[in-house]
Design a protein around this motif. Structure first.
Motif, PDB file in Angstrom:
ATOM      1  N   PHE A  91      -0.633   7.365 -11.040  1.00 39.17           N
ATOM      2  CA  PHE A  91      -0.557   7.726  -9.778  1.00 39.17           C
ATOM      3  C   PHE A  91      -0.977   9.258  -9.363  1.00 39.17           C
ATOM      4  N   THR A  92      -1.811   9.265  -8.309  1.00 41.44           N
ATOM      5  CA  THR A  92      -2.141  10.730  -8.072  1.00 41.44           C
ATOM      6  C   THR A  92      -1.963  10.960  -6.691  1.00 41.44           C
ATOM      7  N   PRO A  93      -1.410  11.812  -6.177  1.00 41.89           N
ATOM      8  CA  PRO A  93      -0.556  13.158  -7.147  1.00 41.89           C
ATOM      9  C   PRO A  93       0.621  12.427  -7.802  1.00 41.89           C
ATOM     10  N   GLY A  94       1.306  13.298  -8.489  1.00 44.33           N
ATOM     11  CA  GLY A  94       2.589  12.586  -9.246  1.00 44.33           C
ATOM     12  C   GLY A  94       3.730  12.627  -8.653  1.00 44.33           C
ATOM     13  N   ALA A  95       3.721  11.463  -7.777  1.00 37.44           N
ATOM     14  CA  ALA A  95       5.042  11.120  -7.126  1.00 37.44           C
ATOM     15  C   ALA A  95       6.364  10.735  -7.954  1.00 37.44           C
ATOM     16  N   PRO A  96       7.465  10.872  -7.577  1.00 33.50           N
ATOM     17  CA  PRO A  96       8.740  10.710  -8.332  1.00 33.50           C
ATOM     18  C   PRO A  96       8.778   9.080  -8.400  1.00 33.50           C
ATOM     19  N   ARG A  97       8.044   8.388  -8.954  1.00 31.68           N
ATOM     20  CA  ARG A  97       7.841   6.896  -9.100  1.00 31.68           C
ATOM     21  C   ARG A  97       8.979   6.424  -9.879  1.00 31.68           C
ATOM     22  N   GLU A  98       9.494   7.175 -11.183  1.00 40.82           N
ATOM     23  CA  GLU A  98      10.599   6.977 -11.880  1.00 40.82           C
ATOM     24  C   GLU A  98      11.820   6.312 -11.005  1.00 40.82           C
ATOM     25  N   ALA A  99      12.177   7.077 -10.057  1.00 38.80           N
ATOM     26  CA  ALA A  99      13.487   6.769  -9.089  1.00 38.80           C
ATOM     27  C   ALA A  99      13.365   5.288  -8.594  1.00 38.80           C
ATOM     28  N   TYR A 100      12.101   4.892  -8.021  1.00 36.21           N
ATOM     29  CA  TYR A 100      11.947   3.456  -7.508  1.00 36.21           C
ATOM     30  C   TYR A 100      11.915   2.632  -8.614  1.00 36.21           C
ATOM     31  N   PHE A 101      11.206   2.695  -9.691  1.00 31.85           N
ATOM     32  CA  PHE A 101      11.400   1.942 -10.886  1.00 31.85           C
ATOM     33  C   PHE A 101      12.615   1.725 -11.230  1.00 31.85           C
ATOM     34  N   GLN A 102      13.575   2.705 -11.410  1.00 30.41           N
ATOM     35  CA  GLN A 102      15.046   2.686 -11.833  1.00 30.41           C
ATOM     36  C   GLN A 102      15.790   1.714 -10.904  1.00 30.41           C
ATOM     37  N   GLU A 103      15.787   2.000  -9.667  1.00 31.29           N
ATOM     38  CA  GLU A 103      16.302   1.292  -8.565  1.00 31.29           C
ATOM     39  C   GLU A 103      15.838  -0.213  -8.508  1.00 31.29           C
ATOM     40  N   LEU A 104      14.596  -0.484  -8.991  1.00 33.14           N
ATOM     41  CA  LEU A 104      14.254  -2.035  -9.149  1.00 33.14           C
ATOM     42  C   LEU A 104      14.896  -2.532 -10.281  1.00 33.14           C
ATOM     43  N   ALA A 105      14.974  -1.804 -11.726  1.00 30.46           N
ATOM     44  CA  ALA A 105      15.829  -2.240 -12.561  1.00 30.46           C
ATOM     45  C   ALA A 105      17.214  -2.286 -12.386  1.00 30.46           C
ATOM     46  N   GLU A 106      17.947  -1.653 -11.445  1.00 31.40           N
ATOM     47  CA  GLU A 106      19.349  -1.809 -11.169  1.00 31.40           C
ATOM     48  C   GLU A 106      19.434  -2.981 -10.352  1.00 31.40           C
ATOM     49  N   ILE A 107      18.749  -3.115  -9.368  1.00 34.32           N
ATOM     50  CA  ILE A 107      18.697  -4.382  -8.593  1.00 34.32           C
ATOM     51  C   ILE A 107      18.543  -5.698  -9.148  1.00 34.32           C
ATOM     52  N   VAL A 108      17.641  -5.658 -10.370  1.00 33.30           N
ATOM     53  CA  VAL A 108      17.538  -6.819 -11.072  1.00 33.30           C
ATOM     54  C   VAL A 108      18.704  -6.989 -12.378  1.00 33.30           C
ATOM     55  N   ALA A 109      19.149  -5.920 -12.803  1.00 36.03           N
ATOM     56  CA  ALA A 109      20.479  -6.000 -13.452  1.00 36.03           C
ATOM     57  C   ALA A 109      21.656  -6.595 -12.929  1.00 36.03           C
ATOM     58  N   SER A 110      21.678  -6.061 -11.619  1.00 36.99           N
ATOM     59  CA  SER A 110      23.097  -6.387 -10.762  1.00 36.99           C
ATOM     60  C   SER A 110      22.954  -7.953 -10.255  1.00 36.99           C
ATOM     61  N   PHE A 138       0.803  -1.193  -0.100  1.00 37.42           N
ATOM     62  CA  PHE A 138      -0.106   0.190   0.020  1.00 37.42           C
ATOM     63  C   PHE A 138       0.965   1.110  -0.044  1.00 37.42           C
ATOM     64  N   HIS A 139       0.168   2.328  -0.425  1.00 41.15           N
ATOM     65  CA  HIS A 139       0.921   3.734  -0.124  1.00 41.15           C
ATOM     66  C   HIS A 139       0.201   4.524   0.722  1.00 41.15           C
ATOM     67  N   LYS A 140       0.894   5.367   1.331  1.00 42.39           N
ATOM     68  CA  LYS A 140       0.302   6.330   2.084  1.00 42.39           C
ATOM     69  C   LYS A 140      -0.057   7.925   1.630  1.00 42.39           C
ATOM     70  N   THR A 141       0.757   8.173   0.406  1.00 43.46           N
ATOM     71  CA  THR A 141       0.638   9.526  -0.033  1.00 43.46           C
ATOM     72  C   THR A 141      -0.065   9.556  -1.181  1.00 43.46           C
ATOM     73  N   ILE A 142      -0.150   8.520  -1.942  1.00 39.54           N
ATOM     74  CA  ILE A 142      -0.761   8.460  -3.252  1.00 39.54           C
ATOM     75  C   ILE A 142      -1.700   7.373  -3.591  1.00 39.54           C
ATOM     76  N   SER A 143      -2.518   7.638  -4.650  1.00 40.89           N
ATOM     77  CA  SER A 143      -3.584   6.674  -4.965  1.00 40.89           C
ATOM     78  C   SER A 143      -2.779   5.941  -6.414  1.00 40.89           C
TER      79      SER A 143
END
Length: 177
Positions: free
Chosen positions: A136-155, A80-85
């Motif tokens: 996602f609303t409001p527009g949280a910076p989800r790209e940073a989270y997605f990028q971190e996931l991609a880096e974890i998987v790639a490594s 769940f998220h506390k700040t976004i839908s």
């Protein structure tokens, strides 16, 4: 009869938010992304993500992403998220959506809205590729989270439970019990 009272016991009082644009004339400011634009991010072999509208590009109003999933079971666990839908709209294939109570096999045109605090998850368990829009609303910076996931998987790195908890907390993502 006003539309706000159709199929409702009491009328809903709702107003537009305060103006954000104050000039008396419009401006050319739209952005366009063609359907053939390459994905902005690939997460391992399971997911490709298109950043259709980020929180930064919408001045924090919303973030809209196209999530294309390979024919491999994938997706986050219940959280769940506390700040976004978060909302899901299935474009192609069958996506398993968890609404906090049960898994639903969603197909093109199906939609799920999850308010802040709502437990949810998604996965592609169909054995075929699938695609959906994630809002996602409001527009949280989800790209940073997605990028971190991609880096974890790639490594190939394995995070401890404590590291996952820290990563999730940094990005307003909390594992559901």
């Amino acid at each position: 009869m006003p539309l706000s009272t159709i199929n409702r016991q009491e009328p809903i009082t709702m107003s537009y938010p305060p103006p954000r644009y104050l000039k008396d004339h419009g401006i050319v400011s739209a952005t366009y992304r063609s359907a053939d634009a390459p994905p902005d991010l690939t997460i391992g072999v399971k997911s490709q993500v298109g950043y259709l509208a980020t929180g930064a590009s919408t001045d924090g109003q919303f973030g809209l992403y196209r999530w294309d999933m390979a024919a491999i079971p994938n997706g986050p666990g219940a959280h769940f998220h506390k700040t976004i839908s978060e909302s899901f709209f299935v474009l192609e294939g069958t996506v398993s959506l968890y609404n906090g109570e049960r898994w639903l096999d969603a197909t093109p045109g199906d939609f799920l809205y999850v308010p802040p605090g709502g437990i949810h998850a998604f996965s592609n368990n169909s054995g075929a590729p699938a695609s959906m829009l994630v809002l996602f609303t409001p527009g949280a910076p989800r790209e940073a989270y997605f990028q971190e996931l991609a880096e974890i998987v790639a490594s190939g790195r394995r995070l401890t439970d404590e590291e996952w908890t820290e990563l999730y907390a940094e990005h307003d993502q909390y594992a559901a019990p």
